[in-house]
Design an enzyme around this catalytic site. Structure first.
Site, PDB file in Angstrom:
ATOM      1  N   LYS A  98       7.353   1.756  11.614  1.00  8.00           N
ATOM      2  CA  LYS A  98       7.532   2.105  13.045  1.00  8.00           C
ATOM      3  C   LYS A  98       8.153   0.974  13.846  1.00  8.00           C
ATOM      4  O   LYS A  98       8.858   1.216  14.829  1.00  8.00           O
ATOM      5  CB  LYS A  98       6.216   2.541  13.677  1.00  8.00           C
TER       6      LYS A  98
ATOM      7  N   GLU B 170       9.943  10.138   8.907  1.00  8.91           N
ATOM      8  CA  GLU B 170       8.785  10.996   9.195  1.00  8.91           C
ATOM      9  C   GLU B 170       7.474  10.204   9.166  1.00  8.91           C
ATOM     10  O   GLU B 170       6.569  10.445   9.981  1.00  8.91           O
ATOM     11  CB  GLU B 170       8.724  12.144   8.172  1.00  8.91           C
TER      12      GLU B 170
ATOM     13  N   ASP C  13       0.706  -0.763  18.365  1.00  7.87           N
ATOM     14  CA  ASP C  13       1.109   0.192  17.326  1.00  7.87           C
ATOM     15  C   ASP C  13       1.342   1.578  17.949  1.00  7.87           C
ATOM     16  O   ASP C  13       2.386   2.209  17.735  1.00  7.87           O
ATOM     17  CB  ASP C  13      -0.009   0.241  16.264  1.00  7.87           C
TER      18      ASP C  13
ATOM     19  N   VAL D 284       5.443   7.781  12.330  1.00 11.49           N
ATOM     20  CA  VAL D 284       4.501   8.217  13.377  1.00 11.49           C
ATOM     21  C   VAL D 284       3.554   9.260  12.777  1.00 11.49           C
ATOM     22  O   VAL D 284       3.996  10.219  12.140  1.00 11.49           O
ATOM     23  CB  VAL D 284       5.236   8.869  14.575  1.00 11.49           C
TER      24      VAL D 284
ATOM     25  N   GLY E 285       1.440   9.072  10.299  1.00  8.69           N
ATOM     26  CA  GLY E 285       1.202   9.029   8.844  1.00  8.69           C
ATOM     27  C   GLY E 285       1.672  10.301   8.159  1.00  8.69           C
ATOM     28  O   GLY E 285       2.852  10.624   8.157  1.00  8.69           O
TER      29      GLY E 285
ATOM     30  N   GLY F  23     -11.978  -1.849   5.427  1.00  7.93           N
ATOM     31  CA  GLY F  23     -10.540  -1.860   5.138  1.00  7.93           C
ATOM     32  C   GLY F  23      -9.731  -0.993   6.090  1.00  7.93           C
ATOM     33  O   GLY F  23      -8.536  -0.789   5.886  1.00  7.93           O
TER      34      GLY F  23
ATOM     35  N   THR G 140       0.826  -1.210   0.000  1.00  6.96           N
ATOM     36  CA  THR G 140       0.000   0.000   0.000  1.00  6.96           C
ATOM     37  C   THR G 140       0.862   1.262   0.000  1.00  6.96           C
ATOM     38  O   THR G 140       0.685   2.155  -0.832  1.00  6.96           O
ATOM     39  CB  THR G 140      -0.915  -0.008   1.244  1.00  6.96           C
TER      40      THR G 140
ATOM     41  N   LYS H 159       4.874   3.958  18.519  1.00  3.81           N
ATOM     42  CA  LYS H 159       4.935   5.354  18.068  1.00  3.81           C
ATOM     43  C   LYS H 159       5.307   6.289  19.218  1.00  3.81           C
ATOM     44  O   LYS H 159       6.126   7.193  19.039  1.00  3.81           O
ATOM     45  CB  LYS H 159       3.599   5.756  17.428  1.00  3.81           C
TER      46      LYS H 159
HETATM   47  N1  HSE Z   1      -2.541   0.669  11.677  1.00  4.81           N
HETATM   48  C1  HSE Z   1      -2.035   2.004  11.794  1.00  4.81           C
HETATM   49  C2  HSE Z   1      -3.178   2.936  12.220  1.00  4.81           C
HETATM   50  C3  HSE Z   1      -1.467   2.435  10.468  1.00  4.81           C
HETATM   51  O1  HSE Z   1      -4.339   2.522  12.193  1.00  4.81           O
HETATM   52  O2  HSE Z   1      -2.919   4.070  12.608  1.00  4.81           O
HETATM   53  C4  HSE Z   1      -0.608   3.662  10.533  1.00  4.81           C
HETATM   54  O3  HSE Z   1       0.532   3.471  11.304  1.00  4.81           O
END
Ligand code: HSE
Length: 399
Positions: free
Chosen positions: A99, A123, A195, A126, A128, A181, A10, A199
């Site tokens: 990350k 960059e 996650d 963290v 996006g 999605g 992606t 970060k």
């Molecule tokens: N799975 C992560 C989120 C993707 O939902 O923020 C971006 O790091």
């Protein structure tokens, strides 16, 4: 300037798309055209114009002296670590959106990049598309950063928003997020807070210039949050958000990831759906907040390509990043003060015997239990008191 992309998923395909869409303005800002020479992937893409650039061996890229910038968008620590290390050792600049790699190997890869007089930028790892790494490293350099608190995970923020707005329970909203999605088939990393934990570990490492081990950060996800919790939140005029937070305590930091009840005047209260936001407090700056698209193909690719442009502008210079491998001893989260919202099947008398005078909360449509908010106390004090109550059903911190 020739570049390579490792991982055509992606984000990797997003990077190719952004380079194509904004080709001319990117070339102007970078000072020259950036052309993708190779794309490393296990797969082939027959019929796709990218196919002519596909290679299956990372050594092809490492050994080509023409390639100066390598993008890593594979995800996971291995083999990304091996490949990135090989690229830096070969004198190539690297930018990554990964990350997991940055949280675990950031200090080592930054040091290697410095030794080779190239750059290792991240960059996109963290927030996006939200600029936060560069602001911390290049803009907020006059400050001692005293607090960073972020909504750093788009998937869980989307889910909590749906639960809040539609009164849905966790399982229903997870299924909806998967159908759209937003959530992965295996949602563990997002919904368990892992996650967000990586970060906040990256952000804390950057502000203290040392290695923060994400395993040391107390992490709670959102899997136990229910529709009933949101009924209480409404009764309090609050909402529930998964916060990743890091506060300076003396020479160290106290970090935690957990769902929290936010008041409507909290700057992170209105951050909804898949959006992310990072609140920063500096000792001279005061407050700042960074808000925007925290996940997804093009926002994340935008941050990766911005790193490529920065690299092109610093092709002979290592941009100093202070993040040594010396480990930070984080302050035990049990010393942190909080107020706690608690739901219990214990009686009001039992609650008062343990917690003293508490603020009772009544939620419409929730019966047969006692909900209350405690005074401020340490996590350790709360745990000790809560252990004396037989029927604690839920605890959420109140901000
Ligand atoms: N799975 C992560 C989120 C993707 O939902 O923020 C971006 O790091």
């Amino acid at each position: 300037m020739k570049a390579a992309i490792m991982g055509y998923g992606t984000i990797g395909s997003g990077v190719a798309e952004v380079l194509d869409t904004n080709h001319d303005s990117i070339a102007k800002r970078a000072g020259e055209e950036i052309e993708v020479k190779y794309v490393l992937d296990l797969r082939d893409f027959p019929g796709d114009p990218i196919q002519e650039k596909i290679v299956h061996e990372y050594q092809v890229i490492a050994q080509d002296p023409e390639v100066q910038i390598v993008v890593e968008t594979m995800g996971g620590v291995e083999p990304a670590y091996t490949f990135v290390k090989a690229m830096l050792e070969a004198g190539k600049h690297v930018t990554t959106s990964n990350k997991a790699l940055v949280a675990e190997k950031g200090a080592e890869l930054i040091a290697l990049a410095r030794e080779k007089n190239v750059n290792f930028l991240f960059e996109a790892s963290v927030g996006g598309g939200i600029p936060i790494i560069r602001p911390l490293n290049c803009c907020l350099t006059a400050d001692e950063i005293e607090e960073i608190t972020g909504i750093l995970n788009g998937t869980t923020n989307y889910m909590l928003t749906r639960m809040s707005e539609d009164g849905l329970d966790f399982d229903d909203v997870l299924k909806e997020a998967q159908d759209k999605g937003y959530a992965e088939k295996d949602p563990t990393a997002d919904v368990e807070g892992y996650d967000a934990c990586r970060k906040i570990a990256i952000l804390t490492s950057l502000v203290c210039g040392q290695q923060v081990d994400f395993n040391d950060i107390h992490t709670e996800g959102i899997t136990k949050i229910t529709a009933a919790d949101f009924k209480y939140a409404k009764a309090m005029g609050r909402t529930i958000k998964l916060l990743a937070t890091s506060r300076r305590v003396g020479d160290s930091y106290c970090a935690m990831v957990a769902p929290c009840l936010l008041a409507s005047d909290h700057p992170l209260y209105p951050v909804s759906d898949v959006f992310n936001a990072i609140f920063v407090h500096g000792n001279v700056l005061g407050d700042a907040m960074f808000y925007g698209s925290g996940a997804g193909k093009l926002p994340t690719a935008s941050a990766v390509v911005a790193d490529m442009v920065d690299i092109a502008k610093h092709i002979h210079t290592n941009i100093l990043l202070e993040w040594s491998s010396r480990k930070v001893d984080l302050v035990d989260y049990r010393n942190a003060d909080n107020r706690f919202f608690v739901r219990t099947s214990s009686s009001e008398a039992d609650v008062k015997a343990v917690f003293g005078d508490v603020e009772r909360i009544e939620a419409e449509g929730v019966d047969g239990e006692f909900g209350f908010v405690t005074d401020s106390m340490t996590e350790a004090e709360y745990e000790e008191k809560a252990a004396k109550l037989s029927g604690v059903l839920q605890m959420i911190r109140v901000k």
